[in-house]
Write a protein that holds these residues in place. Structure first.
Motif, mmCIF file in Angstrom:
data_model
loop_
_atom_site.group_PDB
_atom_site.id
_atom_site.type_symbol
_atom_site.label_atom_id
_atom_site.label_comp_id
_atom_site.label_asym_id
_atom_site.label_seq_id
_atom_site.Cartn_x
_atom_site.Cartn_y
_atom_site.Cartn_z
ATOM 1 N N PHE A 1 2.055 3.568 -14.780
ATOM 2 C CA PHE A 1 2.403 4.935 -14.437
ATOM 3 C C PHE A 1 1.197 5.863 -14.340
ATOM 4 O O PHE A 1 1.339 7.087 -14.445
ATOM 5 N N SER A 2 0.040 5.317 -14.128
ATOM 6 C CA SER A 2 -1.144 6.165 -13.973
ATOM 7 C C SER A 2 -1.089 6.898 -12.644
ATOM 8 O O SER A 2 -0.488 6.431 -11.669
ATOM 9 N N SER A 3 -1.715 8.079 -12.586
ATOM 10 C CA SER A 3 -1.697 8.871 -11.357
ATOM 11 C C SER A 3 -2.372 8.136 -10.209
ATOM 12 O O SER A 3 -1.915 8.203 -9.061
ATOM 13 N N GLU A 4 -3.448 7.407 -10.508
ATOM 14 C CA GLU A 4 -4.151 6.668 -9.461
ATOM 15 C C GLU A 4 -3.272 5.556 -8.882
ATOM 16 O O GLU A 4 -3.219 5.350 -7.672
ATOM 17 N N THR A 5 -2.564 4.867 -9.757
ATOM 18 C CA THR A 5 -1.690 3.786 -9.304
ATOM 19 C C THR A 5 -0.565 4.321 -8.422
ATOM 20 O O THR A 5 -0.283 3.784 -7.349
ATOM 21 N N ILE A 6 0.071 5.397 -8.869
ATOM 22 C CA ILE A 6 1.194 5.948 -8.110
ATOM 23 C C ILE A 6 0.726 6.473 -6.758
ATOM 24 O O ILE A 6 1.371 6.240 -5.724
ATOM 25 N N ALA A 7 -0.409 7.169 -6.744
ATOM 26 C CA ALA A 7 -0.912 7.714 -5.482
ATOM 27 C C ALA A 7 -1.312 6.594 -4.521
ATOM 28 O O ALA A 7 -1.000 6.644 -3.324
ATOM 29 N N HIS A 8 -1.992 5.576 -5.044
ATOM 30 C CA HIS A 8 -2.418 4.458 -4.199
ATOM 31 C C HIS A 8 -1.216 3.694 -3.661
ATOM 32 O O HIS A 8 -1.154 3.328 -2.480
ATOM 33 N N ARG A 9 -0.270 3.461 -4.527
ATOM 34 C CA ARG A 9 0.917 2.729 -4.094
ATOM 35 C C ARG A 9 1.712 3.536 -3.057
ATOM 36 O O ARG A 9 2.250 2.975 -2.104
ATOM 37 N N SER A 10 1.771 4.829 -3.220
ATOM 38 C CA SER A 10 2.487 5.666 -2.254
ATOM 39 C C SER A 10 1.875 5.539 -0.866
ATOM 40 O O SER A 10 2.598 5.391 0.134
ATOM 41 N N ARG A 11 0.558 5.591 -0.784
ATOM 42 C CA ARG A 11 -0.099 5.427 0.514
ATOM 43 C C ARG A 11 0.155 4.030 1.072
ATOM 44 O O ARG A 11 0.355 3.854 2.277
ATOM 45 N N SER A 12 0.149 3.030 0.195
ATOM 46 C CA SER A 12 0.388 1.657 0.639
ATOM 47 C C SER A 12 1.791 1.493 1.208
ATOM 48 O O SER A 12 1.983 0.808 2.217
ATOM 49 N N PHE A 13 2.773 2.119 0.578
ATOM 50 C CA PHE A 13 4.145 2.023 1.072
ATOM 51 C C PHE A 13 4.293 2.705 2.425
ATOM 52 O O PHE A 13 5.017 2.228 3.300
ATOM 53 N N GLU A 14 3.617 3.840 2.611
ATOM 54 C CA GLU A 14 3.649 4.505 3.912
ATOM 55 C C GLU A 14 3.116 3.587 5.008
ATOM 56 O O GLU A 14 3.723 3.434 6.077
ATOM 57 N N GLN A 15 1.975 2.981 4.728
ATOM 58 C CA GLN A 15 1.358 2.093 5.718
ATOM 59 C C GLN A 15 2.184 0.835 5.938
ATOM 60 O O GLN A 15 2.295 0.346 7.070
ATOM 61 N N TYR A 16 2.775 0.334 4.876
ATOM 62 C CA TYR A 16 3.599 -0.863 4.991
ATOM 63 C C TYR A 16 4.802 -0.608 5.906
ATOM 64 O O TYR A 16 5.077 -1.391 6.831
ATOM 65 N N LEU A 17 5.518 0.482 5.671
ATOM 66 C CA LEU A 17 6.683 0.790 6.498
ATOM 67 C C LEU A 17 6.281 1.055 7.945
ATOM 68 O O LEU A 17 6.977 0.638 8.880
ATOM 69 N N SER A 18 5.175 1.746 8.142
ATOM 70 C CA SER A 18 4.706 2.015 9.504
ATOM 71 C C SER A 18 4.375 0.722 10.224
ATOM 72 O O SER A 18 4.684 0.562 11.420
ATOM 73 N N HIS A 19 3.733 -0.205 9.526
ATOM 74 C CA HIS A 19 3.375 -1.492 10.128
ATOM 75 C C HIS A 19 4.633 -2.281 10.482
ATOM 76 O O HIS A 19 4.768 -2.794 11.602
ATOM 77 N N VAL A 20 5.551 -2.385 9.537
ATOM 78 C CA VAL A 20 6.777 -3.143 9.786
ATOM 79 C C VAL A 20 7.561 -2.528 10.945
ATOM 80 O O VAL A 20 8.041 -3.228 11.838
ATOM 81 N N PHE A 21 7.660 -1.209 10.958
ATOM 82 C CA PHE A 21 8.455 -0.544 11.986
ATOM 83 C C PHE A 21 7.834 -0.669 13.372
ATOM 84 O O PHE A 21 8.525 -0.590 14.387
ATOM 85 N N SER A 22 6.537 -0.868 13.425
ATOM 86 C CA SER A 22 5.857 -0.985 14.718
ATOM 87 C C SER A 22 6.122 -2.318 15.404
ATOM 88 O O SER A 22 5.850 -2.470 16.599
ATOM 89 N N VAL A 23 6.643 -3.295 14.666
ATOM 90 C CA VAL A 23 6.942 -4.615 15.227
ATOM 91 C C VAL A 23 8.405 -4.630 15.650
ATOM 92 O O VAL A 23 9.301 -4.442 14.832
ATOM 93 N N TYR A 24 8.641 -4.874 16.925
ATOM 94 C CA TYR A 24 9.979 -4.703 17.489
ATOM 95 C C TYR A 24 11.023 -5.580 16.793
ATOM 96 O O TYR A 24 12.131 -5.124 16.485
ATOM 97 N N GLU A 25 10.695 -6.834 16.528
ATOM 98 C CA GLU A 25 11.648 -7.737 15.879
ATOM 99 C C GLU A 25 12.015 -7.255 14.486
ATOM 100 O O GLU A 25 13.154 -7.445 14.032
ATOM 101 N N LEU A 26 11.066 -6.642 13.774
ATOM 102 C CA LEU A 26 11.334 -6.150 12.430
ATOM 103 C C LEU A 26 12.047 -4.804 12.465
ATOM 104 O O LEU A 26 12.900 -4.515 11.622
ATOM 105 N N ARG A 27 11.705 -4.006 13.443
ATOM 106 C CA ARG A 27 12.288 -2.668 13.554
ATOM 107 C C ARG A 27 13.800 -2.717 13.675
ATOM 108 O O ARG A 27 14.511 -1.904 13.087
ATOM 109 N N TYR A 28 14.325 -3.675 14.440
ATOM 110 C CA TYR A 28 15.763 -3.772 14.649
ATOM 111 C C TYR A 28 16.403 -4.857 13.793
ATOM 112 O O TYR A 28 17.536 -5.260 14.054
#
Length: 325
Positions: free
Chosen positions: A157-184
């Motif tokens: 629950f450290s601030s660095e961990t939460i902030a880093h993980r939040s950015r990682s989740f944003e990038q992860y969802l953006s990457h997955v959504f950009s792939v047509y087979e995964l998006r639908y």
């Protein structure tokens, strides 16, 4: 001010240009949380279709295979024409009698013109982890280069961990959504809304309409953001809401949702749900004293094209057979 409130403010203030400059660190080791209650759903935001309660009035379907993304149902935008962004706007440490975990609030935004109200979902690490696991199992070649934040036994629950993980989740969802087979894919749909939709259809079939409405109106905004207003899954939810509001004699709301659904269903696409919706909309307009000439003309045009509109089941019966979940 607490860290979580500060973090939420900082997250909301991050510009999209800053996000574009971030790089995912594949060697990052981030915190884990307890793996309980996967896919618990908390979706906010509804279409601007509010009608005062005192305005209430008393008075075999074609299917779309969501696993076949080369099929573009209705007027859904082709891939790449609509930008959908994911931003973690806040993170909250949830404590109960047994354990603690971090709940991440994800803002889903779209450029498709449906930004009436903010649409957010609350998810925890275990939800992301389950999504990543099922996608890797079903699409191993696509997912082999997609980075996902690893677990950590300490420093949850450290601030660095939460902030880093939040950015990682944003990038992860953006990457997955950009792939047509995964998006639908059904897997991504389940992560965002599909479990609630399934429960809603089950409640509709058992005639628990008020409970079904609550779930459908949670699912609709996020589904619309993800796929655009013309996607068959969005139209299917609109049909379900029309049926539910008609069943409880909230005719103004039923007609409003029907109007939105009709605008989303463009010719030359003609199927039984669309025809059933036109016929029910005519009855709703008649009950409400609204002009129904355009709808009647549309129905007559279908008849002139030798389309059998008389033997189409009622919309309620069609919705009960819904296979889009």
């Amino acid at each position: 001010m607490s860290f979580l409130k500060k973090f939420g403010q900082r997250s909301r203030e991050r510009a999209f240009t800053d996000r574009a400059n971030r790089e995912q660190d594949p060697d990052s080791v981030l915190a884990d949380d307890d793996d309980r209650d996967p896919f618990s759903v908390n979706i906010t935001g509804t279409l601007d279709l509010t009608i005062p309660d005192d305005e209430s009035n008393n008075a075999t379907t074609p299917t779309y295979d969501a696993q076949s993304p080369h099929l573009l149902p209705l007027n859904v935008d082709p891939p790449g024409t609509v930008h959908v962004a994911f931003e973690v706007t806040s993170a909250e440490v949830i404590k109960d009698q047994r354990s603690s975990y971090v709940l991440y609030t994800i803002l889903v935004s779209s450029s498709s013109g449906v930004e009436r109200l903010p649409t957010t979902v609350d998810r925890r690490y275990s939800d992301f982890e389950k999504l990543n696991s099922v996608l890797k199992k079903k699409h191993p070649h696509i997912m082999e280069d997609v980075s996902f934040p690893r677990k950590l036994l300490v420093g949850n629950f450290s601030s660095e961990t939460i902030a880093h993980r939040s950015r990682s989740f944003e990038q992860y969802l953006s990457h997955v959504f950009s792939v047509y087979e995964l998006r639908y894919s059904n897997e991504l749909a389940a992560f965002f809304y599909l479990n609630d939709a399934k429960e809603g259809y089950s409640l509709l079939c058992s005639e628990q309409y008020l409970e079904a409405i609550s779930l459908f109106e949670k699912c609709l905004p996020v589904c619309e953001k993800l796929y655009g207003g013309g996607h068959l899954r969005v139209v299917s939810l609109l049909h379900a809401l029309v049926v539910c509001y008609h069943a409880i004699e909230k005719l103004n709301k039923a007609q409003k949702y029907a109007e939105v659904a009709l605008k989303s269903t463009n010719d030359p696409v003609v199927d039984e749900p669309s025809i059933a919706l036109i016929k029910l909309s005519i009855r709703l307009c008649w009950s409400l004293g609204k002009d129904k000439q355009d709808l009647e003309k549309r129905l007559q045009e279908l008849k002139a094209r030798k389309i059998n509109v008389d033997n189409v089941p009622d919309l309620k019966d069609i919705v009960k057979l819904n296979t889009l979940v």
